[in-house]
Design a protein around this motif. Structure first.
Motif, PDB file in Angstrom:
ATOM      1  N   TYR A   7      16.745 -42.374 -44.801  1.00  0.00           N
ATOM      2  CA  TYR A   7      16.884 -43.373 -45.851  1.00  0.00           C
ATOM      3  C   TYR A   7      18.350 -43.802 -45.885  1.00  0.00           C
ATOM      4  O   TYR A   7      19.236 -42.959 -46.003  1.00  0.00           O
ATOM      5  N   VAL A   8      18.578 -45.101 -45.725  1.00  0.00           N
ATOM      6  CA  VAL A   8      19.941 -45.631 -45.651  1.00  0.00           C
ATOM      7  C   VAL A   8      20.203 -46.486 -46.890  1.00  0.00           C
ATOM      8  O   VAL A   8      19.412 -47.367 -47.231  1.00  0.00           O
ATOM      9  N   ARG A   9      21.324 -46.214 -47.575  1.00  0.00           N
ATOM     10  CA  ARG A   9      21.735 -47.032 -48.716  1.00  0.00           C
ATOM     11  C   ARG A   9      23.103 -47.635 -48.433  1.00  0.00           C
ATOM     12  O   ARG A   9      23.860 -47.115 -47.629  1.00  0.00           O
ATOM     13  N   ILE A  61      22.036 -39.352 -39.091  1.00  0.00           N
ATOM     14  CA  ILE A  61      22.658 -38.676 -40.238  1.00  0.00           C
ATOM     15  C   ILE A  61      24.165 -38.536 -40.006  1.00  0.00           C
ATOM     16  O   ILE A  61      24.963 -38.591 -40.943  1.00  0.00           O
ATOM     17  N   GLU A  62      24.550 -38.398 -38.735  1.00  0.00           N
ATOM     18  CA  GLU A  62      25.976 -38.303 -38.381  1.00  0.00           C
ATOM     19  C   GLU A  62      26.730 -39.587 -38.755  1.00  0.00           C
ATOM     20  O   GLU A  62      27.952 -39.579 -38.864  1.00  0.00           O
ATOM     21  N   GLN A  63      25.995 -40.695 -38.926  1.00  0.00           N
ATOM     22  CA  GLN A  63      26.621 -41.972 -39.285  1.00  0.00           C
ATOM     23  C   GLN A  63      26.850 -42.098 -40.805  1.00  0.00           C
ATOM     24  O   GLN A  63      27.326 -43.117 -41.280  1.00  0.00           O
ATOM     25  N   ASN A  64      26.498 -41.067 -41.560  1.00  0.00           N
ATOM     26  CA  ASN A  64      26.704 -41.092 -43.009  1.00  0.00           C
ATOM     27  C   ASN A  64      28.180 -41.360 -43.310  1.00  0.00           C
ATOM     28  O   ASN A  64      29.055 -40.700 -42.763  1.00  0.00           O
ATOM     29  N   GLY A  65      28.446 -42.360 -44.161  1.00  0.00           N
ATOM     30  CA  GLY A  65      29.824 -42.711 -44.488  1.00  0.00           C
ATOM     31  C   GLY A  65      30.418 -43.751 -43.553  1.00  0.00           C
ATOM     32  O   GLY A  65      31.550 -44.184 -43.747  1.00  0.00           O
ATOM     33  N   ALA A  66      29.650 -44.174 -42.544  1.00  0.00           N
ATOM     34  CA  ALA A  66      30.150 -45.168 -41.591  1.00  0.00           C
ATOM     35  C   ALA A  66      30.290 -46.531 -42.261  1.00  0.00           C
ATOM     36  O   ALA A  66      29.653 -46.821 -43.269  1.00  0.00           O
ATOM     37  N   ARG A  71      30.904 -52.143 -45.851  1.00  0.00           N
ATOM     38  CA  ARG A  71      30.373 -51.256 -46.891  1.00  0.00           C
ATOM     39  C   ARG A  71      30.155 -49.867 -46.308  1.00  0.00           C
ATOM     40  O   ARG A  71      29.880 -49.718 -45.136  1.00  0.00           O
ATOM     41  N   TRP A  72      30.255 -48.876 -47.173  1.00  0.00           N
ATOM     42  CA  TRP A  72      30.028 -47.498 -46.744  1.00  0.00           C
ATOM     43  C   TRP A  72      28.547 -47.194 -46.805  1.00  0.00           C
ATOM     44  O   TRP A  72      27.894 -47.464 -47.815  1.00  0.00           O
ATOM     45  N   LEU A  73      28.031 -46.615 -45.731  1.00  0.00           N
ATOM     46  CA  LEU A  73      26.618 -46.256 -45.714  1.00  0.00           C
ATOM     47  C   LEU A  73      26.402 -44.846 -46.249  1.00  0.00           C
ATOM     48  O   LEU A  73      27.201 -43.949 -46.017  1.00  0.00           O
ATOM     49  N   SER A  74      25.311 -44.679 -46.969  1.00  0.00           N
ATOM     50  CA  SER A  74      24.848 -43.363 -47.384  1.00  0.00           C
ATOM     51  C   SER A  74      23.535 -43.121 -46.638  1.00  0.00           C
ATOM     52  O   SER A  74      22.591 -43.897 -46.789  1.00  0.00           O
ATOM     53  N   ILE A  75      23.498 -42.088 -45.806  1.00  0.00           N
ATOM     54  CA  ILE A  75      22.328 -41.827 -44.965  1.00  0.00           C
ATOM     55  C   ILE A  75      21.866 -40.398 -45.200  1.00  0.00           C
ATOM     56  O   ILE A  75      22.663 -39.464 -45.114  1.00  0.00           O
ATOM     57  N   LYS A  76      20.594 -40.252 -45.519  1.00  0.00           N
ATOM     58  CA  LYS A  76      20.040 -38.916 -45.702  1.00  0.00           C
ATOM     59  C   LYS A  76      18.601 -38.904 -45.220  1.00  0.00           C
ATOM     60  O   LYS A  76      17.995 -39.956 -45.020  1.00  0.00           O
TER      61      LYS A  76
END
Length: 94
Positions: A7-9, A61-66, A71-76
């Protein structure tokens, strides 16, 4: 249920499915990409990506914060429960 869905926000509202696929292409093969819309038809700035295997999901998931379009991505990892669904009452010990 293996962790193959994320899930990407934080996506810009103008983001297209193709842009999401391109961004995550290096993570692994995707079986589906959904960009849910709000009730008024506008983008919710989120994406649900189903990968072919757990390695692809783990790489995403490693791209979380990319940075994505400034914009900053939140990935979980995505869960099967609805994002805005009602929550069951919390059980307290007597």
């Amino acid at each position: 249920d293996e962790n193959t869905k994320v899930y990407v926000r934080g996506l810009p509202w103008s983001t297209t499915e193709d842009e999401v696929k391109e961004f995550f292409a290096t993570c692994g093969e995707m079986t589906s990409v959904e960009l849910p819309l709000q009730d008024d038809g506008r983008s919710s700035g989120t994406a649900i990506i189903q990968f072919n295997d757990t390695a692809g999901a783990a790489a995403s998931i490693e791209q979380n914060g990319a940075d994505f379009g400034g914009r900053w991505l939140s990935i979980k990892y995505s869960t099967n429960k609805p994002v805005n669904g009602p929550r069951p009452p919390s059980e307290k010990d007597p």
